[in-house]
Design an enzyme around this catalytic site. Sequence first.
Site, PDB file in Angstrom:
ATOM      1  N   ASP A  96       5.842   4.569   5.186  1.00 25.81           N
ATOM      2  CA  ASP A  96       6.852   3.362   5.775  1.00 25.81           C
ATOM      3  C   ASP A  96       6.672   2.445   4.753  1.00 25.81           C
ATOM      4  OD1 ASP A  96       4.125   2.959   6.452  1.00 25.81           O
ATOM      5  OD2 ASP A  96       4.739   1.862   8.392  1.00 25.81           O
ATOM      6  N   HIS A  97       6.188   2.195   3.685  1.00 29.39           N
ATOM      7  CA  HIS A  97       6.454   1.086   2.817  1.00 29.39           C
ATOM      8  C   HIS A  97       6.685   1.610   1.544  1.00 29.39           C
ATOM      9  CE1 HIS A  97       4.184  -1.875   5.367  1.00 29.39           C
ATOM     10  NE2 HIS A  97       3.783  -0.611   6.029  1.00 29.39           N
ATOM     11  N   HIS A 142      -7.002  -2.859   5.639  1.00 30.22           N
ATOM     12  CA  HIS A 142      -6.267  -1.996   6.611  1.00 30.22           C
ATOM     13  C   HIS A 142      -7.079  -0.596   6.199  1.00 30.22           C
ATOM     14  CE1 HIS A 142      -2.894   0.146   8.416  1.00 30.22           C
ATOM     15  NE2 HIS A 142      -2.268   0.470   7.253  1.00 30.22           N
ATOM     16  N   HIS A 191       7.376  -5.659  11.152  1.00 28.74           N
ATOM     17  CA  HIS A 191       6.338  -4.445  11.207  1.00 28.74           C
ATOM     18  C   HIS A 191       5.894  -4.315  12.677  1.00 28.74           C
ATOM     19  CE1 HIS A 191       3.379  -1.682   9.931  1.00 28.74           C
ATOM     20  NE2 HIS A 191       4.232  -1.494   8.935  1.00 28.74           N
ATOM     21  N   HIS A 225       1.007  -1.328   0.049  1.00 26.37           N
ATOM     22  CA  HIS A 225       0.093  -0.022   0.184  1.00 26.37           C
ATOM     23  C   HIS A 225       0.857   1.276   0.088  1.00 26.37           C
ATOM     24  CE1 HIS A 225       1.125  -0.565   4.306  1.00 26.37           C
ATOM     25  NE2 HIS A 225       0.441   0.402   4.476  1.00 26.37           N
TER      26      HIS A 225
END
Length: 303
Positions: A65-66, A138, A265, A61
Amino acid sequence: MLDVCLLGTGGMMPLPYRWLTSLMLRYNGKSILIDCGEGTQIAMREKGWSPNPIDIICFTHYHADHISGLPGMLLTMGNAERKEPLLLIGPKGLTRVVTALRTIAPELPFEVQCREITEDEQIFSFEGFHITAFRVCHSVVCYGYSMTVERAGRFDRERAMDRGIPMKLWSRLQKGEECAEGDNVYTPDMVLGPPRKGLKVTYCTDSRPVDAITENARGADLLILEGMYGEPDKLAKARENRHMTMYEAARIAKASGVPELWLTHYSPSLMRPEDYLGDVRKIFPGTAAARDGRTIELKFDEE
């Protein structure tokens, strides 16, 4: 064999001892990256691996942070004079997000190709393996991924000889190619036994527990799930923010029948995730509280 390295295990923000989320897989000369949080390049260098051979980057997504490490990764590839196209896979909006991030990486000597996921479950096939993206739960559209390495049946030399198949074609048939020699056409099923068990890794972060994770993890040799919280009193917070606890991840691993679970994570407040493993392993004994750089080499069964 399939090399798997969890480059970064942090969520939300990088820490001095924990980089943000990223997983790298290497198979048969191909390298696949799933997520590219800030610090992924450093984590890769610490591991001794290089970004130059990366062929595919998948994004779960578009939270920072990704994906915030992508512009720097692209620039590093460009500075290494990469020429081969780079394939990016992610939820709808990928082209728009990547275009925006490339404001600071506008000129690259290679093509960046974007393939957006359009279904709740979608398979992307490549030579020798395929990647399955599956929708999870999410606060924004988010996907988990399974990488499956296919393994053809065993080559039957006697069948090939009985059928009079020229020996020069055996190697190509063994690789799954259809071959023609004169008026004769030879197919792999003429010389191969039934498909054998391959290799599979399933990866999911940033989600509440949903059936899609359990179902897609079935048959996996390794399951990697977020364990954002280990503290028992954080369940309400996990539900509110649509994350999962270590205990919920362990229940998914147990239900899916996998042999091994790596947690990742972690919340920045979770300083020592291993402190909670005792209770987590009561649910699923094969749980590991992964740290940055954790690696495994998955091999085919000997049979």
